[in-house]
Design a protein around this motif. Sequence first.
Motif, short mmCIF file in Angstrom:
data_model
loop_
_atom_site.label_atom_id
_atom_site.label_comp_id
_atom_site.label_asym_id
_atom_site.label_seq_id
_atom_site.Cartn_x
_atom_site.Cartn_y
_atom_site.Cartn_z
N ILE A 1 34.53 42.65 52.88
CA ILE A 1 33.80 42.12 51.72
C ILE A 1 34.01 42.99 50.48
O ILE A 1 34.37 42.49 49.41
CB ILE A 1 32.30 41.97 52.03
N LEU A 2 33.77 44.29 50.60
CA LEU A 2 33.86 45.16 49.41
C LEU A 2 35.27 45.23 48.82
O LEU A 2 35.43 45.11 47.60
CB LEU A 2 33.35 46.56 49.74
N PRO A 3 36.33 45.41 49.64
CA PRO A 3 37.67 45.39 49.04
C PRO A 3 37.96 44.09 48.30
O PRO A 3 38.62 44.09 47.25
CB PRO A 3 38.59 45.56 50.25
N THR A 4 37.45 42.97 48.83
CA THR A 4 37.67 41.68 48.18
C THR A 4 36.93 41.61 46.85
O THR A 4 37.46 41.12 45.85
CB THR A 4 37.21 40.55 49.13
N LEU A 5 35.70 42.13 46.80
CA LEU A 5 34.94 42.15 45.54
C LEU A 5 35.62 43.06 44.52
O LEU A 5 35.65 42.75 43.32
CB LEU A 5 33.51 42.62 45.80
N HIS A 6 36.17 44.17 44.98
CA HIS A 6 36.87 45.07 44.05
C HIS A 6 38.15 44.42 43.51
O HIS A 6 38.49 44.61 42.33
CB HIS A 6 37.20 46.40 44.74
N TYR A 7 38.84 43.64 44.33
CA TYR A 7 39.98 42.85 43.85
C TYR A 7 39.54 41.99 42.65
O TYR A 7 40.20 41.93 41.62
CB TYR A 7 40.43 41.89 44.96
N ILE A 8 38.44 41.30 42.84
CA ILE A 8 37.94 40.38 41.80
C ILE A 8 37.67 41.14 40.52
O ILE A 8 38.06 40.71 39.42
CB ILE A 8 36.67 39.66 42.29
N CYS A 9 36.98 42.28 40.62
CA CYS A 9 36.66 43.06 39.43
C CYS A 9 37.91 43.58 38.73
O CYS A 9 38.04 43.47 37.50
CB CYS A 9 35.77 44.25 39.81
N ASP A 10 38.81 44.15 39.50
CA ASP A 10 40.01 44.76 38.92
C ASP A 10 40.84 43.73 38.14
O ASP A 10 41.33 44.02 37.04
CB ASP A 10 40.88 45.39 40.01
N VAL A 11 41.00 42.54 38.69
CA VAL A 11 41.81 41.52 38.02
C VAL A 11 41.04 40.91 36.85
O VAL A 11 41.61 40.70 35.77
CB VAL A 11 42.24 40.43 39.02
N SER A 12 39.76 40.64 37.03
CA SER A 12 38.97 39.99 35.98
C SER A 12 38.91 40.84 34.72
O SER A 12 38.85 40.30 33.60
CB SER A 12 37.55 39.71 36.48
N LYS A 13 38.93 42.15 34.87
CA LYS A 13 38.88 43.05 33.71
C LYS A 13 40.07 42.86 32.78
O LYS A 13 40.00 43.21 31.61
CB LYS A 13 38.84 44.50 34.18
N GLU A 14 41.17 42.34 33.31
CA GLU A 14 42.38 42.16 32.51
C GLU A 14 42.34 40.91 31.65
O GLU A 14 43.22 40.70 30.82
CB GLU A 14 43.61 42.11 33.43
#
Length: 333
Positions: A292-305
């Motif tokens: 769950i957490l790695p998947t949420l971090h994926y979302i944050c990292d990409v969305s910031k761009e």
Amino acid sequence: MNRYKSLQQFLNPHFKGDNYQLAAITGDASFRRYFRVNAGDESYIVMDSDPSKLDNTPYVELNKVFSEHGFKLPKILQADEKQGFFLLSDLGNTHLADLLGDEDRILHYKHLIKLSAQWAQIPPAQHMKVFDNDFLQFELSIFTDWLITEFLQLSVSVTQYQLWQQACQILIGNALAQPVVTVHRDFHSRNIMRTGHQWAIIDYQDAVQGPVCYDLVSLLRDCYFQLPKEELNDLLDYAFAEFNAEGLIAETSFSEFKQWFDLTGVQRHLKAAGIFCRLKLRDGKSGYLTNILPTLHYICDVSKEYPALIELSHWIEDHIIPLTEQRLRQEIR
């Protein structure tokens, strides 16, 4: 226990009184159960797919479609569709997930990018749903229904609801803007197998007509394995060239292609995070909580761009991730 006995009754005629052993295979994220059957020097896979929980028709019919187009899939050797029992060829034990430490990892990925481009060109077939607006809305609702409401027991404020709706419209628009192709839907390291010198594909029954970048996201932004950034960028360049050569993305710039890829990843990972929670809460499967957490971090990292998704990134990073960490600590106790 009753289904297990019925499963044995299904197998007995095939082996004609010869001894065989059944061993459970774990790790499937659905209602299906799998067993390896050993009989002498031969081995098989048997799938238990209860028809009261799952429609097995796509599994059978799409097996024919993809096999006819030259893809390596498990062969259906014997079936009792009424009970939901299937005897399959055994493709072995080696998944792409087992080969990700290889020095040939990049070569593996390049072969699979080519394979995904070929898969994409299979003509539409019966039982392939279309990734339309309603389908995408439903997939995104899995995040709010299962992670936000059920797992975290959160109520969404008016402001949060508005930013969520805005993000959904951006993600849906991105998906619908892409060329429509045949999509496996879970083209990742646990569903791709190495058998002999071939790549084989499993878990194909949910194939749809959808965005050209969807399977590429499944492969390169796998929820179960994170590629180093340099490798990901190189493989994305390779995929752009390959998809162009195959005529899948005519007159598309690399920047547009990358945006399709990135935002498709955000949509897919939102769904996946919700599914990991659903697997725990509805199905009693705790093994996916660590994803769950790695998947949420994926979302944050990409969305910031992407400026239009900055608020989504902040909401998940500042609120959802800390609460998820807290809930996961409770699960471990």
